[in-house]
Design an enzyme around this catalytic site. Sequence first.
Site, short mmCIF file in Angstrom:
data_model
loop_
_atom_site.label_atom_id
_atom_site.label_comp_id
_atom_site.label_asym_id
_atom_site.label_seq_id
_atom_site.Cartn_x
_atom_site.Cartn_y
_atom_site.Cartn_z
N HIS A 24 -7.59 4.35 -4.24
CA HIS A 24 -8.84 4.76 -3.59
C HIS A 24 -9.00 6.26 -3.68
CE1 HIS A 24 -6.96 6.19 0.19
NE2 HIS A 24 -6.25 5.08 0.22
N GLU A 36 -13.30 4.54 6.69
CA GLU A 36 -12.29 5.29 7.43
C GLU A 36 -12.75 5.73 8.81
OE1 GLU A 36 -9.41 5.66 7.99
OE2 GLU A 36 -8.47 7.39 7.03
N TYR A 64 0.84 -1.19 0.00
CA TYR A 64 0.00 0.00 0.00
C TYR A 64 0.88 1.24 0.00
CZ TYR A 64 -3.30 3.56 1.57
OH TYR A 64 -4.07 4.70 1.66
N GLU A 87 -11.44 9.47 -2.06
CA GLU A 87 -12.21 9.76 -0.86
C GLU A 87 -13.24 10.85 -1.09
OE1 GLU A 87 -9.17 12.48 1.69
OE2 GLU A 87 -8.38 10.62 0.85
N CYS A 93 -6.03 14.51 7.04
CA CYS A 93 -5.84 13.12 7.44
C CYS A 93 -7.15 12.59 7.97
CB CYS A 93 -4.74 13.03 8.50
SG CYS A 93 -4.63 11.42 9.30
N ASP A 123 -0.19 16.15 5.45
CA ASP A 123 -1.18 15.46 4.61
C ASP A 123 -2.44 16.31 4.47
OD1 ASP A 123 -2.53 13.53 3.16
OD2 ASP A 123 -3.10 12.35 4.93
N ARG A 141 -13.38 5.62 -0.62
CA ARG A 141 -13.21 5.83 0.82
C ARG A 141 -14.25 6.85 1.30
NH1 ARG A 141 -7.82 8.61 3.56
NH2 ARG A 141 -8.99 10.14 4.78
N ASP A 147 -6.15 10.33 -2.86
CA ASP A 147 -6.80 11.48 -2.21
C ASP A 147 -8.21 11.70 -2.78
OD1 ASP A 147 -4.70 11.83 -0.50
OD2 ASP A 147 -3.82 13.50 -1.58
N ASP A 167 -3.08 5.53 -2.60
CA ASP A 167 -3.98 6.58 -2.12
C ASP A 167 -4.01 7.71 -3.15
OD1 ASP A 167 -5.25 8.65 -0.78
OD2 ASP A 167 -3.95 8.57 0.99
N ASN A 169 -8.59 0.29 7.75
CA ASN A 169 -7.35 1.04 7.95
C ASN A 169 -6.90 0.87 9.39
OD1 ASN A 169 -5.26 2.87 8.05
ND2 ASN A 169 -6.52 4.69 7.79
#
Length: 306
Positions: free
Chosen positions: A122, A197, A54, A124, A132, A68, A167, A97, A95, A219
């Site tokens: 993924h 998440e 990952y 989100e 984050c 982040d 996500r 975002d 990731d 996660n």
Amino acid sequence: MNPVVGVAVSVADKRAALRAGLDSGRLQRLPGAFSPLVAKVVADIGPPRFEGVYVSGGALAANLGLPDIGLTTLTEVAASGAQIAAATDLPTLIDADTGFGSPLNAARTISVLEEAGLAGCHLEDQVNPKRCGHLDGKSVVSAADMVQRLRAAVSARRDPNFVVCARTDAAGVEGLHAAIDRARAYADAGADMIFTEALADVAAFEKFRAAIDVPLLANMTEFGKSPLLTTRQLSDIGYNAVIYPVTTLRLAMFAIEAGLREIHSAGTQSSLLEQMQHRDRLYALLRYQDYNEFDTQTYNFTLEGG
């Protein structure tokens, strides 16, 4: 035959392996790697080996010296992801975002990440600038906006085995029931997997599993809002995949800080030798001997005459 340069498994086969793993009924374990060398260690542990790698957006941002909060670009993420994905024969999930902008940007993100050799990503449902997932103060876009983002992403996919995971950060913003409703809508929009998440307890994980038909990703990040469930617990609940996004970075940075403090205070690193990866182990991971043999076999000609 395992090639010296690169790996023996094609990108298409890596994607097929991730897809098959999610459908296998066995929990897919994907430790985070913030560099190709870390990915090589992930792939070397076992048997049985981890099922994938990952790439955390938070870890990549930290490795660039950034928080982040959506400061990294698609170019930076894809470049790092490509290097990490190419380092092993394991599938790599990355990731992405919020997709780096509008639905059109999300579509382009899928195309770029496919070209980079990733097995999946993924997206989100946070707004930009993102946070984050385990920090307070998050905001999410409307479910309709996220559905549009996902439909654009799925439409851009060329390899049907490239996994598009959705996500949802809504559990901490709108509540668990709203997050589950969103997850259903995201699955209907074409998401292959749902990333749940910042769930607060085991019951929340169980409720998601009972309500959602597509594969689920957990996660297990440290110091966050979710309990650190074991692989047995997640398997028993019925989750399909688990990530440990920043674990390797945190381990490395703790050791680096401790070592530098020792050098600063003692004036030498001699007491740290037992805590270091030995040169021989590093050379084994990097396959120095294989490269040496390849070089000898390939460049073994002599020039005659003048």
